[in-house]
Design a protein around this motif. Structure first.
Motif: not given
Length: 114
Positions: A96-105
Motif C-alpha cells: 500500500d506504499a506510495s514509495s518503494i526502494q528498487f534495484a535492478r541487476p
C-alpha cells in the motif's frame, strides 16, 4: 456409489492456492526509469518488469523464502517493511506504499514514487 479413493483423498494435505495479485502499480525512480510492480497476497512475493505488459520477474519475500539458522528469525528491514529479491533485483516496500526502494541487476537501491 462410494468413491474408491475416498480414504486416500482424506489422508492428503489440503491444497494451498497460489497467491493472488492485490495491487498493480507503476513507480518512477530517481534515475527517471519506470518499474511496473504487482504485489501479491500475504506479502509473499512481487512481480517486477521494466516495461508495461512485459513478463514479470517474480521476487519472493526474503523473510518467507529463506529460513534463518536454527532458532534465528529471518532478516527483515528495521521498520518491518518486506524485502523481496531474486535474479539481481531487489524491492523494499509495502503493497500500500506510495514509495518503494528498487534495484535492478548491476544497480544500487534508489527511491521510486508512484
Amino acid at each position: 456409489m462410494a468413491d474408491p479413493q475416498a480414504e486416500e483423498i482424506e489422508e492428503l494435505d489440503p491444497a494451498e492456492l497460489p497467491p493472488m495479485r492485490v495491487r498493480e502499480a507503476s513507480f518512477r525512480c530517481d534515475d527517471n526509469s519506470v518499474v511496473y510492480v504487482s504485489f501479491y497476497t500475504n506479502d509473499s512475493q512481487v512481480g517486477v518488469a521494466m516495461e508495461q505488459d512485459a513478463i514479470q520477474t517474480i521476487l519472493p519475500n526474503e523473510a518467507m523464502a529463506a529460513p534463518g539458522e536454527e532458532g534465528e528469525e529471518p532478516a527483515e528491514e528495521a521498520n518491518g517493511t518486506p524485502r523481496y529479491s531474486g535474479e539481481g533485483y531487489t524491492l523494499i516496500g509495502n503493497s500500500d506504499a506510495s514509495s518503494i526502494q528498487f534495484a535492478r541487476p548491476g544497480g544500487g537501491l534508489q527511491t521510486c514514487d508512484s
